[in-house]
Structures are given as structure tokens and as C-alpha cells.
Design an enzyme around this catalytic site. Structure first.
Site, PDB file in Angstrom:
ATOM      1  N   LYS A  88     110.872 -25.802   1.082  1.00  0.00           N
ATOM      2  CA  LYS A  88     110.641 -26.281  -0.358  1.00  0.00           C
ATOM      3  C   LYS A  88     109.543 -27.302  -0.549  1.00  0.00           C
ATOM      4  O   LYS A  88     108.916 -27.470  -1.543  1.00  0.00           O
ATOM      5  CB  LYS A  88     112.010 -27.024  -0.910  1.00  0.00           C
ATOM      6  CG  LYS A  88     113.107 -26.009  -1.405  1.00  0.00           C
ATOM      7  CD  LYS A  88     112.902 -25.324  -2.567  1.00  0.00           C
ATOM      8  CE  LYS A  88     113.634 -24.014  -2.542  1.00  0.00           C
ATOM      9  NZ  LYS A  88     112.728 -22.759  -2.078  1.00  0.00           N
ATOM     10  N   PRO A 100     113.057 -29.026   5.958  1.00  0.00           N
ATOM     11  CA  PRO A 100     112.415 -27.574   5.904  1.00  0.00           C
ATOM     12  C   PRO A 100     113.095 -26.522   5.760  1.00  0.00           C
ATOM     13  O   PRO A 100     112.936 -25.385   5.562  1.00  0.00           O
ATOM     14  CB  PRO A 100     111.369 -27.634   7.151  1.00  0.00           C
ATOM     15  CG  PRO A 100     111.712 -28.594   8.048  1.00  0.00           C
ATOM     16  CD  PRO A 100     112.555 -29.507   7.412  1.00  0.00           C
ATOM     17  N   TYR A 154     117.672 -21.225  -4.119  1.00  0.00           N
ATOM     18  CA  TYR A 154     116.623 -21.007  -3.355  1.00  0.00           C
ATOM     19  C   TYR A 154     115.328 -20.693  -3.614  1.00  0.00           C
ATOM     20  O   TYR A 154     114.372 -21.044  -3.209  1.00  0.00           O
ATOM     21  CB  TYR A 154     117.075 -19.779  -2.295  1.00  0.00           C
ATOM     22  CG  TYR A 154     116.183 -19.768  -0.880  1.00  0.00           C
ATOM     23  CD1 TYR A 154     115.435 -19.169  -0.662  1.00  0.00           C
ATOM     24  CD2 TYR A 154     117.167 -20.639   0.127  1.00  0.00           C
ATOM     25  CE1 TYR A 154     114.640 -19.474   0.443  1.00  0.00           C
ATOM     26  CE2 TYR A 154     116.314 -20.740   1.273  1.00  0.00           C
ATOM     27  CZ  TYR A 154     115.213 -19.904   1.617  1.00  0.00           C
ATOM     28  OH  TYR A 154     114.595 -19.997   2.796  1.00  0.00           O
ATOM     29  N   HIS A 211     108.167 -10.750   0.338  1.00  0.00           N
ATOM     30  CA  HIS A 211     109.501 -10.239   0.758  1.00  0.00           C
ATOM     31  C   HIS A 211     110.684 -10.663  -0.286  1.00  0.00           C
ATOM     32  O   HIS A 211     110.187 -11.442  -1.084  1.00  0.00           O
ATOM     33  CB  HIS A 211     109.880 -10.783   2.150  1.00  0.00           C
ATOM     34  CG  HIS A 211     109.910 -12.359   2.651  1.00  0.00           C
ATOM     35  ND1 HIS A 211     108.405 -12.830   2.603  1.00  0.00           N
ATOM     36  CD2 HIS A 211     110.618 -13.339   2.621  1.00  0.00           C
ATOM     37  CE1 HIS A 211     108.536 -14.085   2.629  1.00  0.00           C
ATOM     38  NE2 HIS A 211     109.791 -14.475   2.543  1.00  0.00           N
ATOM     39  N   TYR A 269     117.801 -17.358   9.233  1.00  0.00           N
ATOM     40  CA  TYR A 269     118.422 -18.657   9.600  1.00  0.00           C
ATOM     41  C   TYR A 269     119.643 -18.252  10.302  1.00  0.00           C
ATOM     42  O   TYR A 269     120.234 -17.351  10.139  1.00  0.00           O
ATOM     43  CB  TYR A 269     118.664 -19.287   8.228  1.00  0.00           C
ATOM     44  CG  TYR A 269     117.706 -19.631   7.436  1.00  0.00           C
ATOM     45  CD1 TYR A 269     117.339 -18.991   6.325  1.00  0.00           C
ATOM     46  CD2 TYR A 269     117.033 -20.883   7.644  1.00  0.00           C
ATOM     47  CE1 TYR A 269     116.176 -19.440   5.505  1.00  0.00           C
ATOM     48  CE2 TYR A 269     116.100 -21.434   6.863  1.00  0.00           C
ATOM     49  CZ  TYR A 269     115.597 -20.517   5.699  1.00  0.00           C
ATOM     50  OH  TYR A 269     114.618 -21.008   4.839  1.00  0.00           O
TER      51      TYR A 269
END
Ligand code: FAS
Ligand code: PHB
Length: 393
Positions: free
Chosen positions: A296, A292, A384, A72, A200
Site C-alpha cells: 500500500k 509492505p 486489498y 494480474h 504470500y
């Protein structure tokens, strides 16, 4: 017993290091305190950065991931019950992510180890790194009730946050940096179809996350107070709370079902410096922990192992020590970048105890800015995605 590299810990860091060293013709022995079944029972990470995917593919560990994983382009953030934007890492950086569970990676690593008849000693007790500042280090441990000694050239401390390796670095050498967050994540796994994207959610009731393992396996989390007891959270209560934290159209799209795993993870940021002491090298959670929120933790374990295996291959192949000498600094540059990004996202997306309505609005309008600014989104996407792996010095 004798080996070139003694690896303490058979989690993703230790088993991946063993696999890559083998491919470089370097012998190692993995000493894992738990049973293989226990290691495989842990439900943890789920999102792999492009660098991690590349390392797994380059070492013959990508076939099942490419078949069962979900590639994705990034993650969606929703807030204020309505707004949303997509951290499009593919658009900004041409990199993708792979949703593929750490448990699957662990299975793939054990299977690869079995195929090469690797020396992986599970249920090894009282493992202790010894004489790490000499050129003849060794490890003591008990195996099947017998006291053992493993002589080696190097020791890789891949034994996680609660392991013994970090403790072998003297207090006057080791520097520890820590931030403990005043909340945890209650996570469940359910045999239900996931949402199309990883989402999120920032909400006044607290953070939530919708993720996946495959088209029929979903992973969800909600922020909970530190004193939360898992027995107080029935499936119904979890689903109801999760849906309250998402905008209506997403909440209605969440398919609920019985949980097949439910656990609470505390959140902390932690970095130990240096990641090397004499012939002992730390990799993965033994050296650092991230909340989390930025997905990472596992990815940092992989980049540490990439740097350490390359350094060891240079030592045994060309007799050079430059990469070994530079390991800690090189690994820590990438570690601190991800530690900072994970800390930033945790502050942006969670409701801290005692936070005021002003604090909530400030978070929401930082998210508004991220939504409206191409530059801000490109910067967040770059962080990110995780820093690129540094070239050999
Ligand atoms: P690990 O802790 O995985 O492995 C260390 C191994 O060493 C273990 O098998 C342990 O049994 C063994 N060991 C410990 N002490 C030993 C000793 N004295 N002797 C021998 N062996 C010993 N990361 C994400 O990116 N996303 C997530 O959602 C996420 N969720 C997580 C949830 C939880 C509850 C935890 C604890 C971590 C989570 N993480 C997540 C981070 C996690 O995925 C780690 O980054 C990853 O497991 C790191 O791998 P290792 O460094 O190999 O450490
Ligand atoms: C997961 O799928 O477990 C996951 C996804 C994103 C995160 C953390 C965990 O930031």
C-alpha cells in the site's frame, strides 16, 4: 527564486505531483536532497492498485508500464504447507493490479520531467520550509554551495518518513500514531523467472512473499528478526529458507539464482495527523508508513498526490479553497483504511516472537475461514484493492 508550489522530495510523490501540476498549468520546483542516481538505486514497491494505474495513464505515464508491467487479478495466500486461496480482486470488484517496479516509475517520472525541462534540483541541501502559516511561505536550502531562498504560494512535503516537512508542524498541532513490528523483511531481486502469481506464505518459520518485476526479474522476501545482519545471509541460505516456507510444489517451482540486490526493511505502521498545516501539505511517506504486507505504501502516496493536485488545480483555476481545506480529512480516510488493512495482514501472516502453537493454529484457521467464505474473501478483496478515490466535494 519564485514558484507557485515548492515540492520538497523527488521520490514518487514529489515527482508525480510536479508532473500533474504541470499538466494543470501550475509551476513547481522539486528540491531533492539526493542525486538522481541515488534515488534510482532504491529498490522498493512493486504492486500498483487500479487507482494508481489509472492516475499514471491519465497523466501520460502509462505507456512503458502497460508494455512492461504484469497485469494480474490478485494475490495467492498459502499456509500450513498445503492450503491456499486467491484474493481475486478482479472477480469481486472488477479491478486488477499491475506488477511494475517503483524504480521504473521513478525512471518514467524523471524522463517526463526532462521532456518538459522541469525544475528538479537534486542534491539540494538543508532544505527548510519557512513561514508555513503565513500566505507568503518560502523554502531555504543550499544548492551547489550557495544559500538559496524559494518564495512560493504552497509547500508540498513529499520528503518521506525521515524528511523535514513533518517537523515543521508544531508538536501541539501534530498527532502521531505508530506501531513498530518486532521483525523486518529481507528482500532480494534476482534475474530469474518469477512464480506465475504473487504468493504470500504464512509459516511457523515466518512469513515469505514471492513477487515479480517482469517475466525475467523476481522479487522475494522473508521475515527476519530485527537484529538480522545482511552479511549473515548468503544467497544459498536465503533460497533454502524461502523454499522451506512454501508448500512443496511451489517451493520446487521457485527458480533460484544470484541476487542482484539484497536489503532489509523494517516494518512499522505510522500516521501523522493532520496532513496540512497552513500552506504546508504532506503527501506520501512524509505523512504515513505502512508495513509492505498490503503493498500500500506507494499506492497511498499516489492517492495523496491525486487529492492534493486536484485541490491546487481548483485553487489556481477557480480560486476555491474547499478541496485544500478538505485535503487532510479526505486523504486520511483512505490512508487509515490501508493502514488498518496492512496491519491486519501483517498480524495474520507473520510469526510474532513469543507466538505459541495456539497462535499459529488460530492464524491458520482464520485463513481456513477466508478460504471457505465468499463473503470474507470479498471483504478482504475490497480492502486489498484500496478504497476508491473520493469524488471532489
Ligand atoms: P520516498 O521516501 O520514496 O521519497 C522521499 C524523497 O525525499 C527521497 O528521494 C528523499 O531523498 C527525499 N528527501 C528526504 N528528506 C529530504 C530533505 N530534507 N530535503 C530534500 N529531499 C529530501 N511500498 C510498497 O507498496 N511495497 C513495498 O514493497 C515497499 N517496500 C519498501 C522498502 C523500503 C526499504 C522502503 C523505505 C519503503 C518501501 N515501500 C514499499 C514504501 C515506499 O514504496 C514508499 O511508499 C514510497 O517510496 C513513498 O514515496 P514518497 O512519499 O515519495 O517517499
Ligand atoms: C513487491 O513486489 O515488492 C511486493 C509485492 C507485494 C507486497 C509487498 C511488496 O505486499
Amino acid at each position: 527564486m519564485k514558484t507557485q508550489v515548492a515540492i520538497i522530495g523527488g521520490g514518487p510523490a514529489g515527482m508525480l505531483l510536479s508532473e500533474i501540476l504541470h499538466r494543470a498549468g501550475i509551476h513547481s520546483v522539486v528540491l531533492e536532497q539526493r542525486s538522481r542516481e541515488y534515488v534510482l538505486s532504491r529498490i522498493r514497491a512493486g504492486v500498483l492498485e487500479q487507482g494508481t494505474v489509472d492516475v499514471l495513464r491519465a497523466n501520460g505515464l502509462g505507456e512503458r508500464m502497460d508494455r512492461e508491467g504484469h497485469a494480474h487479478d490478485g494475490m495467492k495466500i498459502v499456509w500450513a504447507g498445503r492450503d491456499s486461496f486467491f484474493i481475486d480482486v478482479n472477480k469481486h470488484l472488477g479491478k486488477r493490479f499491475m506488477a511494475y517496479g517503483q524504480t521504473n516509475i521513478q525512471e518514467d517520472l524523471f524522463a517526463a520531467a526532462d521532456r518538459r525541462n522541469a525544475a528538479v534540483l537534486t542534491e539540494a541541501e538543508d532544505v527548510q520550509p519557512m513561514d508555513v502559516t503565513t500566505d507568503r511561505p518560502y523554502v531555504t536550502f543550499r544548492y551547489r554551495g550557495e544559500a538559496m531562498r524559494m518564495d512560493c504560494d504552497f509547500i508540498a512535503g513529499c520528503d518521506g518518513f525521515h524528511g523535514v516537512s513533518r517537523k515543521a508542524i508544531p508538536a501541539n498541532v501534530l498527532r502521531e500514531f505508530e506501531k513498530v513490528y518486532p521483525f523486518g523483511w529481507l528482500g532480494i531481486l534476482s534475474k530469474t523467472p518469477p512464480l506465475p502469481d504473487i504468493v504470500y506464505a504464512n509459516h511457523p518459520r515466518g512469513f515469505a512473499l514471492a513477487s515479480m518485476r517482469n517475466p525475467t526479474l523476481s522479487r522475494y522476501y522473508i521475515q527476519v528478526p530485527l537484529d538480522t545482519k545482511i552479511e549473515d545471509w548468503s544467497d544459498d541460505r536465503f533460497w533454502s529458507e524461502l523454499k522451506m516456507r512454501y508448500p512443496r510444489e511451489l517451493a520446487d517451482a521457485i527458480v533460484t539464482g544470484p541476487s542482484i540486490e539484497k536489503s532489509i526493511a523494517p516494518l512499522r505502521s505510522f500516521v501523522a495527523e493532520p496532513m496540512r498545516h497552513g500552506r504546508l501539505f504532506l503527501a506520501g511517506d512524509a505523512a504515513h508508513i505502512v508495513p509492505p504486507t498490503g503493498a500500500k505504501g506507494l499506492n497511498l502516496a499516489v492517492s495523496d498526490v491525486f487529492y492534493l493536485s486536484r485541490a491546487l488545480a481548483a485553487f489556481y483555476g477557480q480560486g476555491t479553497t474547499a478541496l485544500l481545506d478538505n485535503y487532510s480529512d479526505m486523504a486520511l480516510r483512505r490512508v487509515w483504511s490501508s493502514v488498518r488493512t496492512s496491519w491486519y495482514l501483517t498480524n495474520l501472516l507473520h510469526r510474532f516472537p513469543g507466538a505459541s502453537d495456539f497462535d499459529q493454529r488460530a492464524q491458520e484457521y482464520e485463513l481456513e475461514y477466508l478460504k471457505s467464505s465468499h463473503h470474507a474473501q470479498a471483504a478482504l478483496a475490497e480492502q486489498y484493492a484500496g478504497l476508491p478515490f473520493e469524488e471532489a466535494a
